[in-house]
Design a protein around this motif. Structure first.
Motif, PDB file in Angstrom:
ATOM      1  N   LEU A  37       5.158  16.771  -0.502  1.00  8.49           N
ATOM      2  CA  LEU A  37       4.340  15.568  -0.565  1.00  8.49           C
ATOM      3  C   LEU A  37       5.041  14.434   0.163  1.00  8.49           C
ATOM      4  CD1 LEU A  37       3.227  15.603  -4.325  1.00  8.49           C
ATOM      5  CD2 LEU A  37       2.230  16.796  -2.361  1.00  8.49           C
ATOM      6  N   SER A  38       4.243  13.585   0.776  1.00  7.61           N
ATOM      7  CA  SER A  38       4.755  12.385   1.439  1.00  7.61           C
ATOM      8  C   SER A  38       4.048  11.171   0.881  1.00  7.61           C
ATOM      9  CB  SER A  38       4.514  12.455   2.947  1.00  7.61           C
ATOM     10  OG  SER A  38       5.163  13.562   3.527  1.00  7.61           O
ATOM     11  N   CYS A  39       4.735  10.056   0.905  1.00 14.19           N
ATOM     12  CA  CYS A  39       4.147   8.790   0.483  1.00 14.19           C
ATOM     13  C   CYS A  39       4.593   7.725   1.479  1.00 14.19           C
ATOM     14  CB  CYS A  39       4.579   8.433  -0.924  1.00 14.19           C
ATOM     15  SG  CYS A  39       4.085   6.788  -1.472  1.00 14.19           S
ATOM     16  N   ALA A  40       3.638   7.216   2.233  1.00 10.70           N
ATOM     17  CA  ALA A  40       3.929   6.183   3.228  1.00 10.70           C
ATOM     18  C   ALA A  40       3.672   4.817   2.615  1.00 10.70           C
ATOM     19  CB  ALA A  40       3.051   6.389   4.450  1.00 10.70           C
ATOM     20  N   ALA A  41       4.642   3.928   2.763  1.00  9.17           N
ATOM     21  CA  ALA A  41       4.566   2.611   2.140  1.00  9.17           C
ATOM     22  C   ALA A  41       4.478   1.517   3.185  1.00  9.17           C
ATOM     23  CB  ALA A  41       5.787   2.388   1.259  1.00  9.17           C
ATOM     24  N   SER A  42       3.786   0.467   2.824  1.00  7.67           N
ATOM     25  CA  SER A  42       3.708  -0.715   3.682  1.00  7.67           C
ATOM     26  C   SER A  42       3.509  -1.937   2.800  1.00  7.67           C
ATOM     27  CB  SER A  42       2.559  -0.588   4.682  1.00  7.67           C
ATOM     28  OG  SER A  42       1.325  -0.487   4.016  1.00  7.67           O
ATOM     29  N   GLY A  43       3.827  -3.100   3.352  1.00  4.64           N
ATOM     30  CA  GLY A  43       3.545  -4.339   2.655  1.00  4.64           C
ATOM     31  C   GLY A  43       4.736  -5.071   2.083  1.00  4.64           C
TER      32      GLY A  43
ATOM     33  N   GLN B 206       0.841  -1.193   0.000  1.00  5.16           N
ATOM     34  CA  GLN B 206       0.000   0.000   0.000  1.00  5.16           C
ATOM     35  C   GLN B 206       0.876   1.242   0.000  1.00  5.16           C
ATOM     36  OE1 GLN B 206      -2.759  -0.474   3.385  1.00  5.16           O
ATOM     37  NE2 GLN B 206      -4.354  -0.795   1.852  1.00  5.16           N
ATOM     38  N   LEU B 207       0.491   2.196  -0.814  1.00  2.00           N
ATOM     39  CA  LEU B 207       1.164   3.483  -0.887  1.00  2.00           C
ATOM     40  C   LEU B 207       0.117   4.564  -0.661  1.00  2.00           C
ATOM     41  CD1 LEU B 207       3.322   2.858  -4.098  1.00  2.00           C
ATOM     42  CD2 LEU B 207       4.020   2.580  -1.722  1.00  2.00           C
ATOM     43  N   VAL B 208       0.374   5.430   0.305  1.00  2.00           N
ATOM     44  CA  VAL B 208      -0.600   6.466   0.647  1.00  2.00           C
ATOM     45  C   VAL B 208       0.082   7.822   0.588  1.00  2.00           C
ATOM     46  CG1 VAL B 208      -2.211   7.330   2.360  1.00  2.00           C
ATOM     47  CG2 VAL B 208      -1.859   4.855   2.121  1.00  2.00           C
ATOM     48  N   GLU B 209      -0.371   8.644  -0.374  1.00  4.94           N
ATOM     49  CA  GLU B 209       0.179   9.990  -0.530  1.00  4.94           C
ATOM     50  C   GLU B 209      -0.556  10.982   0.366  1.00  4.94           C
ATOM     51  OE1 GLU B 209       0.087   8.199  -4.812  1.00  4.94           O
ATOM     52  OE2 GLU B 209      -1.240   8.300  -3.070  1.00  4.94           O
ATOM     53  N   SER B 210       0.150  12.028   0.741  1.00  7.95           N
ATOM     54  CA  SER B 210      -0.447  13.128   1.484  1.00  7.95           C
ATOM     55  C   SER B 210       0.350  14.393   1.214  1.00  7.95           C
ATOM     56  CB  SER B 210      -0.478  12.825   2.993  1.00  7.95           C
ATOM     57  OG  SER B 210       0.836  12.650   3.487  1.00  7.95           O
ATOM     58  N   GLY B 211      -0.213  15.528   1.612  1.00  6.28           N
ATOM     59  CA  GLY B 211       0.510  16.781   1.509  1.00  6.28           C
ATOM     60  C   GLY B 211       0.094  17.684   0.364  1.00  6.28           C
ATOM     61  N   GLY B 212      -0.814  17.201  -0.469  1.00  7.12           N
ATOM     62  CA  GLY B 212      -1.279  18.055  -1.557  1.00  7.12           C
ATOM     63  C   GLY B 212      -2.151  19.187  -1.045  1.00  7.12           C
TER      64      GLY B 212
ATOM     65  N   LYS C   6      11.344   5.328   8.196  1.00  5.22           N
ATOM     66  CA  LYS C   6       9.924   5.673   8.294  1.00  5.22           C
ATOM     67  C   LYS C   6       9.110   5.128   7.125  1.00  5.22           C
ATOM     68  CE  LYS C   6      10.636   9.934  10.924  1.00  5.22           C
ATOM     69  NZ  LYS C   6      10.408  11.407  10.979  1.00  5.22           N
ATOM     70  N   ASN C   7       9.760   4.373   6.241  1.00 10.59           N
ATOM     71  CA  ASN C   7       9.070   3.824   5.065  1.00 10.59           C
ATOM     72  C   ASN C   7       8.339   4.914   4.275  1.00 10.59           C
ATOM     73  OD1 ASN C   7       9.981   1.345   5.886  1.00 10.59           O
ATOM     74  ND2 ASN C   7       7.967   0.512   6.412  1.00 10.59           N
ATOM     75  N   THR C   8       9.004   6.027   4.107  1.00 10.23           N
ATOM     76  CA  THR C   8       8.358   7.181   3.486  1.00 10.23           C
ATOM     77  C   THR C   8       9.277   7.819   2.447  1.00 10.23           C
ATOM     78  OG1 THR C   8       7.079   7.607   5.498  1.00 10.23           O
ATOM     79  CG2 THR C   8       7.256   9.412   3.920  1.00 10.23           C
TER      80      THR C   8
ATOM     81  N   TYR D 170       3.474  -0.916  -8.103  1.00 13.86           N
ATOM     82  CA  TYR D 170       2.450  -0.502  -7.158  1.00 13.86           C
ATOM     83  C   TYR D 170       2.339   1.023  -7.163  1.00 13.86           C
ATOM     84  CZ  TYR D 170       2.271  -5.236  -5.362  1.00 13.86           C
ATOM     85  OH  TYR D 170       2.117  -6.597  -5.251  1.00 13.86           O
ATOM     86  N   TRP D 171       1.098   1.482  -7.076  1.00 12.76           N
ATOM     87  CA  TRP D 171       0.815   2.909  -7.176  1.00 12.76           C
ATOM     88  C   TRP D 171      -0.114   3.343  -6.052  1.00 12.76           C
ATOM     89  CZ3 TRP D 171       2.613   6.009 -11.269  1.00 12.76           C
ATOM     90  CH2 TRP D 171       3.325   5.315 -12.261  1.00 12.76           C
TER      91      TRP D 171
END
Length: 129
Positions: A20-26, A3-9, A76-78, A118-119
């Protein structure tokens, strides 16, 4: 499942900045390069910036060189995209993506969309004039 979750826009005036940040997991984040792409209204998705698995290599689209900086924090996987001196033409949905190949050569950071498997869902950046 990755999973990739963007934020900061958001909305910013021309000349302003956003990060912008993108937190990754998995999967093991530190083994994969990461990229940022964007899709402007009425246009196809395009490459913005990418960074190697260890941060030692980066690549930028010509239109953002000198204004945008990609970085990552493997603890931080980011992955981040610092965007300065924003222009109205930077308005787009920004997506982060994870390289399909683990530990790609750091001098071979990819700007090729099919290299990414993955996007994230994207975050809107709007720059007003």
């Amino acid at each position: 499942q990755v999973q990739l979750v963007e934020s900061g826009g958001g909305l910013v005036q021309a000349g302003g900045s956003l990060r912008l940040s993108c937190a990754a997991s998995g999967r093991t984040f530190s083994m994969y390069g990461m990229g940022w792409f964007r899709r402007a209204p009425g246009k196809e998705r395009e490459f913005v910036a990418a960074i190697s698995w260890n941060g030692g290599g980066t690549r930028y689209a010509d239109v953002v060189k000198g204004r945008f900086t990609i970085s990552r924090d493997n603890a931080k996987n980011t992955v981040y995209l610092q965007m300065n001196n924003l222009k109205p033409e930077d308005t787009a949905v920004y997506y982060c993506a994870s390289d399909a190949s683990a530990m790609r050569r750091i001098d071979d950071v990819s700007d090729y969309m099919p290299s990414y498997d993955y996007w994230g869902q994207g975050t809107q950046v709007t720059v007003s004039s």
